[in-house]
Enzyme design. Structure first.
Site, PDB file in Angstrom:
ATOM      1  N   SER A 190       0.800  -1.228   0.000  1.00  0.00           N
ATOM      2  CA  SER A 190       0.000   0.000   0.000  1.00  0.00           C
ATOM      3  C   SER A 190       0.831   1.275   0.000  1.00  0.00           C
ATOM      4  O   SER A 190       0.327   2.333  -0.344  1.00  0.00           O
ATOM      5  CB  SER A 190      -0.934   0.007   1.198  1.00  0.00           C
ATOM      6  OG  SER A 190      -0.189  -0.008   2.386  1.00  0.00           O
ATOM      7  N   LYS A 249     -12.385  -1.763   2.272  1.00  0.00           N
ATOM      8  CA  LYS A 249     -11.785  -0.919   1.231  1.00  0.00           C
ATOM      9  C   LYS A 249     -12.664  -1.015  -0.031  1.00  0.00           C
ATOM     10  O   LYS A 249     -13.715  -0.375  -0.067  1.00  0.00           O
ATOM     11  CB  LYS A 249     -10.332  -1.338   0.983  1.00  0.00           C
ATOM     12  CG  LYS A 249      -9.457  -1.189   2.257  1.00  0.00           C
ATOM     13  CD  LYS A 249      -8.001  -1.301   1.967  1.00  0.00           C
ATOM     14  CE  LYS A 249      -7.131  -1.522   3.202  1.00  0.00           C
ATOM     15  NZ  LYS A 249      -7.173  -0.479   4.218  1.00  0.00           N
ATOM     16  N   HIS A 270      -5.420  -4.564  -0.741  1.00  0.00           N
ATOM     17  CA  HIS A 270      -5.317  -3.570  -1.816  1.00  0.00           C
ATOM     18  C   HIS A 270      -5.394  -4.232  -3.189  1.00  0.00           C
ATOM     19  O   HIS A 270      -4.733  -3.792  -4.143  1.00  0.00           O
ATOM     20  CB  HIS A 270      -4.046  -2.745  -1.662  1.00  0.00           C
ATOM     21  CG  HIS A 270      -4.073  -1.914  -0.424  1.00  0.00           C
ATOM     22  ND1 HIS A 270      -4.727  -0.700  -0.360  1.00  0.00           N
ATOM     23  CD2 HIS A 270      -3.593  -2.154   0.820  1.00  0.00           C
ATOM     24  CE1 HIS A 270      -4.624  -0.212   0.865  1.00  0.00           C
ATOM     25  NE2 HIS A 270      -3.938  -1.071   1.596  1.00  0.00           N
TER      26      HIS A 270
HETATM   27  N1  PLP Z   1      -3.632  -5.395   5.480  1.00  0.00           N
HETATM   28  C1  PLP Z   1      -3.331  -4.355   4.676  1.00  0.00           C
HETATM   29  C2  PLP Z   1      -2.339  -4.566   3.576  1.00  0.00           C
HETATM   30  C3  PLP Z   1      -3.937  -3.093   4.873  1.00  0.00           C
HETATM   31  O1  PLP Z   1      -3.632  -2.066   4.076  1.00  0.00           O
HETATM   32  C4  PLP Z   1      -4.871  -2.951   5.915  1.00  0.00           C
HETATM   33  C5  PLP Z   1      -5.540  -1.653   6.173  1.00  0.00           C
HETATM   34  O2  PLP Z   1      -5.000  -0.607   6.133  1.00  0.00           O
HETATM   35  C6  PLP Z   1      -5.163  -4.057   6.724  1.00  0.00           C
HETATM   36  C7  PLP Z   1      -4.531  -5.262   6.473  1.00  0.00           C
HETATM   37  C8  PLP Z   1      -6.168  -3.954   7.820  1.00  0.00           C
HETATM   38  O3  PLP Z   1      -7.449  -3.980   7.251  1.00  0.00           O
HETATM   39  P1  PLP Z   1      -8.717  -3.555   8.119  1.00  0.00           P
HETATM   40  O4  PLP Z   1      -8.909  -2.094   7.907  1.00  0.00           O
HETATM   41  O5  PLP Z   1      -9.835  -4.395   7.590  1.00  0.00           O
HETATM   42  O6  PLP Z   1      -8.383  -3.891   9.527  1.00  0.00           O
END
Ligand code: PLP
Length: 421
Positions: free
Chosen positions: A208, A267, A236
């Protein structure tokens, strides 16, 4: 008693007023916290939160400000966060199933909509089964500890998301960290890890901060060679990468080689909240028995389940939404490159505009907002020192005009602050 209450009211300490804890320990804590907060401000890494006064979408109104802000910093990749059908599905679920379960899943927190959504997620990813969590952070926190023992090994990309890092910290497996997307290093670590019973390679599907996509084909080849399993975090990627939006594994043609997929409902899939693991049925069965964030946390609220369920319906009905991303991303990346900017990553709607200097990223982002373009600057410790950037996220619901206005503003602001000649 009434006298004490009256005195509190007279001193401005009536019901609702904050009460500071008294005592030396509380005073010492307050002092320590204030000094730590000052350090964060001093280091220039303070994160302030802008207050939005409208729905999430490509155009926003900020609290206390005017409308007409074009938003380029949400993970609302498909624009489903405020899609009318998604909102209607949430309202219907709320009315039919109530506000929430007041319970964890295994006590009395499982409704038919939770089972339906799990079945739908598994079908979407073409996996055997799926399990819901309150977030993907929880899904990542729960999986490694439940699956791996001290006899096993986990090999993790050094730039994996914080939740993967934390999940791995919680497990007792042997830990190997390989250099970001470096297949030689992964191979060396896999060779070292041959002594363990089971090897699990863990990687973000798309990263990300950099908008780069894990070399999953190569990872899967190495996994096959060294008898390892592959886990991907698809936060993502789910909903928009690959011809049908199934994710990085579909994009790179390795859906049958990746064993475990974790992803988010917060997302592209409606943006409400929630996360999941999808994969082999016995793994999902085990997570229901052993995964701590699943066992000890409340069920997803019906309205949230309704949103995600509708988002998946829309994606499974047609691949047009998933495909609409690519052209928009391409437009932004090529126009910005032609203007003289360096955009990190490739073919991903996360488009980091690389600037290097932290102050430059911050003042440029501020100036972009003055021109009605909402973007965020990232600097150390979120990204490495000297690699400050402004991260732009493209959404399927941005118009070509929105994208062109963003490029124009970047060009003006970049010239003004010396980022462009
Ligand atoms: N994994 C990645 C790569 C993320 O970008 C995010 C969120 O920013 C998460 C996990 C966590 O997701 P959640 O918002 O559902 O807790």
């Amino acid at each position: 008693m009434w006298r004490a209450a009256a005195v509190r009211v007279l001193r401005g300490g009536g019901a609702g007023a904050p009460r500071a804890a008294s005592g030396a320990a509380a005073a010492q804590l307050r002092q320590r916290l204030e000094s730590e907060l000052e350090d964060i401000r001093g280091a220039g890494t303070w994160k302030s939160e802008r207050v939005i006064a409208s729905k999430q979408g490509p155009h926003l109104r900020l609290a206390g400000g005017g409308g007409g802000i074009i938003n380029f910093c949400a993970n609302n990749y498909l624009g489903l966060s405020s899609h009318p059908e998604v909102i209607r599905a949430a309202v219907e679920a709320l009315e039919k199933f109530g506000a929430g379960l007041s319970s964890v899943r295994f006590i009395c927190g499982t409704q038919s909509i939770h089972k339906d959504l799990e079945e739908k997620i598994a079908r979407f990813h073409q996996r055997e089964d799926a399990i819901l969590y309150a977030s993907c952070f929880d899904a990542n926190a729960g999986i490694f500890e439940a699956l791996l023992t001290p006899e096993d090994a986990v090999l993790s990309d050094e730039l994996n998301h914080a939740s993967i890092i934390d999940g791995i910290r919680l497990c007792k497996a042997n830990k190997y960290r390989y250099k970001h997307m470096d297949m030689q290093d992964l191979e060396a670590k896999l060779q070292e890890a041959q002594k363990h019973r089971l090897r699990l390679v863990a990687t973000d599907g798309a990263f990300s901060m950099d908008g780069d996509i894990a070399p999953l084909r190569e990872i899967c080849q190495l996994a096959q060679k060294y008898d390892a399993l592959v886990f991907i975090d698809e936060c993502h990627a789910t909903g928009f990468l690959g011809p049908n939006g199934r994710g990085t594994d579909e994009l790179l043609g390795v859906m049958d080689k990746v064993t475990i997929v974790n992803s988010t409902l917060g997302k592209a899939l409606g943006g409400a909240a929630g996360g999941y693991t999808t994969g082999p049925k016995p793994l999902i069965d085990l997570l229901r028995q052993r995964s701590r964030p699943y066992l000890f946390s409340n069920s997803l609220p019906p309205a949230v389940v309704g949103c995600a369920s509708k988002a998946l319906d829309l994606l499974m009905e047609s691949n047009a939404i998933a495909q609409s991303m690519a052209a928009k991303t391409q437009r932004f990346r090529s126009k910005m490159t032609a203007a003289g900017f360096t955009i990190s990553g490739k073919d991903h709607p996360i488009c980091p505009v690389m600037l290097g200097d932290a102050r430059l990223a911050s003042v440029m982002a501020e100036d972009m907002l003055n021109r009605g373009i909402y973007v965020i600057g990232f600097s150390y410790p979120v990204v490495p020192k000297g690699k400050a950037r402004i991260r732009v996220q493209i959404s399927a619901v941005h118009s070509d005009e929105d994208i062109d206005r963003c490029v124009e503003a970047f060009t003006e602001v970049g010239r003004k602050h010396g980022a462009l000649p």
